[in-house]
Write a protein that holds these residues in place. Structure first.
Motif, PDB file in Angstrom:
ATOM      1  N   ASP A 148       0.778  -1.115   0.116  1.00 44.52           N
ATOM      2  CA  ASP A 148      -0.124  -0.040   0.132  1.00 44.52           C
ATOM      3  C   ASP A 148       0.705   1.129   0.036  1.00 44.52           C
ATOM      4  O   ASP A 148       0.381   2.210  -0.011  1.00 44.52           O
ATOM      5  CB  ASP A 148      -0.971  -0.118   1.057  1.00 44.52           C
ATOM      6  N   LEU A 149       2.392   1.134   0.078  1.00 51.91           N
ATOM      7  CA  LEU A 149       2.955   2.389  -0.136  1.00 51.91           C
ATOM      8  C   LEU A 149       3.306   2.794  -1.660  1.00 51.91           C
ATOM      9  O   LEU A 149       3.069   1.998  -2.511  1.00 51.91           O
ATOM     10  CB  LEU A 149       4.343   2.047   0.333  1.00 51.91           C
ATOM     11  N   PRO A 150       3.536   4.038  -1.687  1.00 47.78           N
ATOM     12  CA  PRO A 150       3.893   4.284  -3.329  1.00 47.78           C
ATOM     13  C   PRO A 150       4.800   3.332  -4.048  1.00 47.78           C
ATOM     14  O   PRO A 150       5.938   3.051  -3.573  1.00 47.78           O
ATOM     15  CB  PRO A 150       4.614   5.781  -2.984  1.00 47.78           C
ATOM     16  N   GLY A 151       4.051   2.924  -5.129  1.00 48.05           N
ATOM     17  CA  GLY A 151       4.865   2.156  -6.043  1.00 48.05           C
ATOM     18  C   GLY A 151       4.483   0.835  -5.931  1.00 48.05           C
ATOM     19  O   GLY A 151       5.171  -0.097  -6.596  1.00 48.05           O
ATOM     20  N   GLY A 152       3.904   0.550  -4.864  1.00 44.62           N
ATOM     21  CA  GLY A 152       3.553  -1.043  -4.440  1.00 44.62           C
ATOM     22  C   GLY A 152       2.362  -1.436  -5.357  1.00 44.62           C
ATOM     23  O   GLY A 152       1.757  -0.890  -5.836  1.00 44.62           O
ATOM     24  N   SER A 153       2.594  -3.006  -5.560  1.00 48.38           N
ATOM     25  CA  SER A 153       1.236  -3.487  -6.359  1.00 48.38           C
ATOM     26  C   SER A 153       1.256  -5.054  -5.728  1.00 48.38           C
ATOM     27  O   SER A 153       1.956  -5.830  -5.642  1.00 48.38           O
ATOM     28  CB  SER A 153       1.865  -3.498  -7.816  1.00 48.38           C
ATOM     29  N   ALA A 154      -0.125  -5.163  -5.293  1.00 50.30           N
ATOM     30  CA  ALA A 154      -0.522  -6.455  -4.793  1.00 50.30           C
ATOM     31  C   ALA A 154      -0.304  -7.632  -5.886  1.00 50.30           C
ATOM     32  O   ALA A 154       0.175  -8.752  -5.621  1.00 50.30           O
ATOM     33  CB  ALA A 154      -1.846  -6.682  -4.146  1.00 50.30           C
ATOM     34  N   ALA A 155      -0.739  -7.292  -7.263  1.00 50.48           N
ATOM     35  CA  ALA A 155      -0.795  -8.078  -8.100  1.00 50.48           C
ATOM     36  C   ALA A 155       0.925  -8.547  -8.496  1.00 50.48           C
ATOM     37  O   ALA A 155       1.035  -9.728  -8.898  1.00 50.48           O
ATOM     38  CB  ALA A 155      -1.572  -7.527  -9.240  1.00 50.48           C
ATOM     39  N   GLU A 156       1.545  -7.577  -8.787  1.00 53.54           N
ATOM     40  CA  GLU A 156       2.998  -7.925  -8.878  1.00 53.54           C
ATOM     41  C   GLU A 156       3.683  -8.632  -7.797  1.00 53.54           C
ATOM     42  O   GLU A 156       4.447  -9.548  -7.964  1.00 53.54           O
ATOM     43  CB  GLU A 156       3.941  -6.610  -9.052  1.00 53.54           C
ATOM     44  N   LEU A 157       3.306  -8.610  -6.582  1.00 51.19           N
ATOM     45  CA  LEU A 157       3.834  -9.196  -5.385  1.00 51.19           C
ATOM     46  C   LEU A 157       3.353 -10.765  -5.609  1.00 51.19           C
ATOM     47  O   LEU A 157       4.086 -11.519  -5.462  1.00 51.19           O
ATOM     48  CB  LEU A 157       3.270  -8.478  -3.863  1.00 51.19           C
ATOM     49  N   THR A 158       2.226 -10.787  -6.011  1.00 51.79           N
ATOM     50  CA  THR A 158       1.687 -12.320  -5.920  1.00 51.79           C
ATOM     51  C   THR A 158       2.421 -13.079  -7.029  1.00 51.79           C
ATOM     52  O   THR A 158       2.966 -13.959  -6.898  1.00 51.79           O
ATOM     53  CB  THR A 158       0.281 -12.076  -6.471  1.00 51.79           C
ATOM     54  N   ARG A 159       2.814 -12.294  -8.217  1.00 57.51           N
ATOM     55  CA  ARG A 159       3.454 -12.950  -9.178  1.00 57.51           C
ATOM     56  C   ARG A 159       4.983 -13.267  -8.559  1.00 57.51           C
ATOM     57  O   ARG A 159       5.791 -14.515  -9.036  1.00 57.51           O
ATOM     58  CB  ARG A 159       3.600 -12.196 -10.464  1.00 57.51           C
ATOM     59  N   SER A 160       5.672 -12.356  -8.040  1.00 60.65           N
ATOM     60  CA  SER A 160       6.855 -12.419  -7.473  1.00 60.65           C
ATOM     61  C   SER A 160       6.920 -13.803  -6.456  1.00 60.65           C
ATOM     62  O   SER A 160       8.112 -14.562  -6.530  1.00 60.65           O
ATOM     63  CB  SER A 160       7.370 -11.273  -6.532  1.00 60.65           C
ATOM     64  N   LEU A 161       5.960 -13.741  -5.718  1.00 61.27           N
ATOM     65  CA  LEU A 161       5.985 -14.870  -4.670  1.00 61.27           C
ATOM     66  C   LEU A 161       5.780 -16.195  -5.138  1.00 61.27           C
ATOM     67  O   LEU A 161       6.343 -17.043  -4.808  1.00 61.27           O
ATOM     68  CB  LEU A 161       4.850 -14.500  -3.540  1.00 61.27           C
ATOM     69  N   GLN A 162       5.198 -16.118  -6.578  1.00 57.17           N
ATOM     70  CA  GLN A 162       4.911 -17.630  -7.261  1.00 57.17           C
ATOM     71  C   GLN A 162       6.222 -18.003  -7.568  1.00 57.17           C
ATOM     72  O   GLN A 162       6.668 -19.213  -7.556  1.00 57.17           O
ATOM     73  CB  GLN A 162       3.985 -17.472  -8.477  1.00 57.17           C
ATOM     74  N   VAL A 163       6.942 -17.111  -8.003  1.00 57.04           N
ATOM     75  CA  VAL A 163       8.632 -17.331  -8.383  1.00 57.04           C
ATOM     76  C   VAL A 163       9.486 -17.839  -7.254  1.00 57.04           C
ATOM     77  O   VAL A 163      10.088 -18.888  -7.226  1.00 57.04           O
ATOM     78  CB  VAL A 163       9.462 -16.164  -9.000  1.00 57.04           C
ATOM     79  N   LEU A 164       9.314 -17.202  -5.883  1.00 58.26           N
ATOM     80  CA  LEU A 164       9.898 -17.735  -4.753  1.00 58.26           C
ATOM     81  C   LEU A 164       9.589 -19.148  -4.198  1.00 58.26           C
ATOM     82  O   LEU A 164      10.104 -19.927  -3.846  1.00 58.26           O
ATOM     83  CB  LEU A 164       9.499 -16.919  -3.710  1.00 58.26           C
ATOM     84  N   ALA A 165       8.002 -19.312  -4.530  1.00 58.85           N
ATOM     85  CA  ALA A 165       7.614 -20.624  -4.015  1.00 58.85           C
ATOM     86  C   ALA A 165       8.142 -21.819  -4.784  1.00 58.85           C
ATOM     87  O   ALA A 165       8.105 -23.092  -4.423  1.00 58.85           O
ATOM     88  CB  ALA A 165       6.148 -20.859  -4.142  1.00 58.85           C
ATOM     89  N   GLY A 166       8.787 -21.571  -6.020  1.00 59.01           N
ATOM     90  CA  GLY A 166       9.526 -22.469  -6.555  1.00 59.01           C
ATOM     91  C   GLY A 166      10.726 -22.751  -6.517  1.00 59.01           C
ATOM     92  O   GLY A 166      11.550 -23.935  -6.941  1.00 59.01           O
ATOM     93  N   ARG A 167      11.218 -22.220  -5.482  1.00 57.94           N
ATOM     94  CA  ARG A 167      12.744 -22.630  -4.723  1.00 57.94           C
ATOM     95  C   ARG A 167      12.679 -23.794  -4.090  1.00 57.94           C
ATOM     96  O   ARG A 167      11.826 -24.158  -3.524  1.00 57.94           O
ATOM     97  CB  ARG A 167      13.216 -21.335  -4.120  1.00 57.94           C
ATOM     98  N   PRO A 168      14.049 -24.328  -3.788  1.00 54.64           N
ATOM     99  CA  PRO A 168      14.112 -25.528  -3.170  1.00 54.64           C
ATOM    100  C   PRO A 168      13.586 -25.608  -1.685  1.00 54.64           C
ATOM    101  O   PRO A 168      13.433 -24.509  -0.895  1.00 54.64           O
ATOM    102  CB  PRO A 168      15.418 -25.529  -3.105  1.00 54.64           C
ATOM    103  N   GLU A 169      12.854 -26.526  -1.223  1.00 54.79           N
ATOM    104  CA  GLU A 169      12.268 -26.721  -0.261  1.00 54.79           C
ATOM    105  C   GLU A 169      13.058 -26.339   1.229  1.00 54.79           C
ATOM    106  O   GLU A 169      12.706 -25.651   2.138  1.00 54.79           O
ATOM    107  CB  GLU A 169      11.763 -28.330   0.246  1.00 54.79           C
ATOM    108  N   GLY A 170      14.509 -26.441   1.131  1.00 50.95           N
ATOM    109  CA  GLY A 170      15.202 -26.379   2.203  1.00 50.95           C
ATOM    110  C   GLY A 170      16.034 -25.120   1.953  1.00 50.95           C
ATOM    111  O   GLY A 170      16.857 -24.698   2.840  1.00 50.95           O
ATOM    112  N   ALA A 171      15.552 -24.178   1.005  1.00 50.66           N
ATOM    113  CA  ALA A 171      16.274 -22.792   0.893  1.00 50.66           C
ATOM    114  C   ALA A 171      16.209 -21.899   1.954  1.00 50.66           C
ATOM    115  O   ALA A 171      14.963 -21.940   2.529  1.00 50.66           O
ATOM    116  CB  ALA A 171      15.525 -22.307  -0.366  1.00 50.66           C
TER     117      ALA A 171
END
Length: 228
Positions: free
Chosen positions: A182-205
């Motif tokens: 909710d801060l200037p420049g923030g985007s919930a939709a973009e954060l969701t896409r970024s988190l999907q990338v992180l979710a694909g990292r190895p279990e033990g990362a």
């Protein structure tokens, strides 16, 4: 958070501490004691503690890496860069925050930081953090993860022998939570896409976030609603 002197396995030294009013985690990262190092996210009032760590481990900074441009993560970058004569690295999407740090905050946060001198936060040299790096004897992968800010990044150190992959996630991912949008420049939709990338990292990362305790990708998949 990483405790001072914490060792995450073979051929890497990582020490960390929370700094400033918002307890933003700052990290010092090296292949081993007695050599070059990286300083990640030196925020408010972090410089003195960083110098203590450098002395304790006989380290010399090779670069300052910033996961994003918010004031609580960059406030000591210029001081440390000048002292060590090194560059700061920040994604171009957040570069303007170095010149107008209060403009990237909400009205309540601007009020909170009203007494802080923010007139000289730009380091002498700022390089774009938009590609992988070879620095301080380490290969650092850089993933652009907008959402919390336009220029947020996650820094990755690849698994090495017994050491798991290490992720410096800034304010993109915390233990049990995620960065606000909710801060200037923030985007919930973009954060969701970024988190999907992180979710694909190895279990033990291992996740070393910008605030709060250390976690792993596996723990966040199981316990963080935003990463399921």
């Amino acid at each position: 958070m990483a405790r001072p002197g914490a060792d995450y396995g073979v051929a890497v030294l990582i020490a960390g501490f929370p700094a400033g009013a918002f307890q933003a985690n700052c990290y010092v990262v090296a292949r081993a004691a007695g050599g070059p190092c990286l300083v990640v996210d030196p925020g408010q009032d972090a410089a003195a503690r960083v110098r203590e760590m450098l002395s304790a481990h006989r380290l010399r900074p090779a670069a300052v890496l910033l996961t994003h441009g918010h004031l609580d993560h960059v406030a000591s970058a210029a001081e440390l860069c000048r002292a060590a004569d090194v560059a700061a690295h920040l994604h171009p999407g957040d570069d303007t925050m170095l010149d107008d740090p209060l403009g990237a905050l909400s009205p309540d946060l601007r009020h909170l930081f009203a007494g802080l001198d923010v007139s000289d936060l730009r380091p002498p040299e700022v390089r774009p953090l938009d590609a992988d790096l070879e620095v301080a004897g380490m290969s650092v992968a850089v993933d652009h993860t907008p959402g919390h800010t336009p220029g947020s990044v996650v820094l990755r150190l690849a698994a090495d022998g017994d050491r798991p992959e290490i992720l410096f996630t800034g304010d993109t991912l915390f233990a049990g939570s995620v960065g606000r949008t909710d801060l200037p420049g923030g985007s919930a939709a973009e954060l969701t896409r970024s988190l999907q990338v992180l979710a694909g990292r190895p279990e033990g990362a291992v996740v070393l976030p910008g605030h709060g305790p250390t976690t792993t990708i596996g723990d966040e998949r199981r316990g963080n609603p935003s990463l399921r």
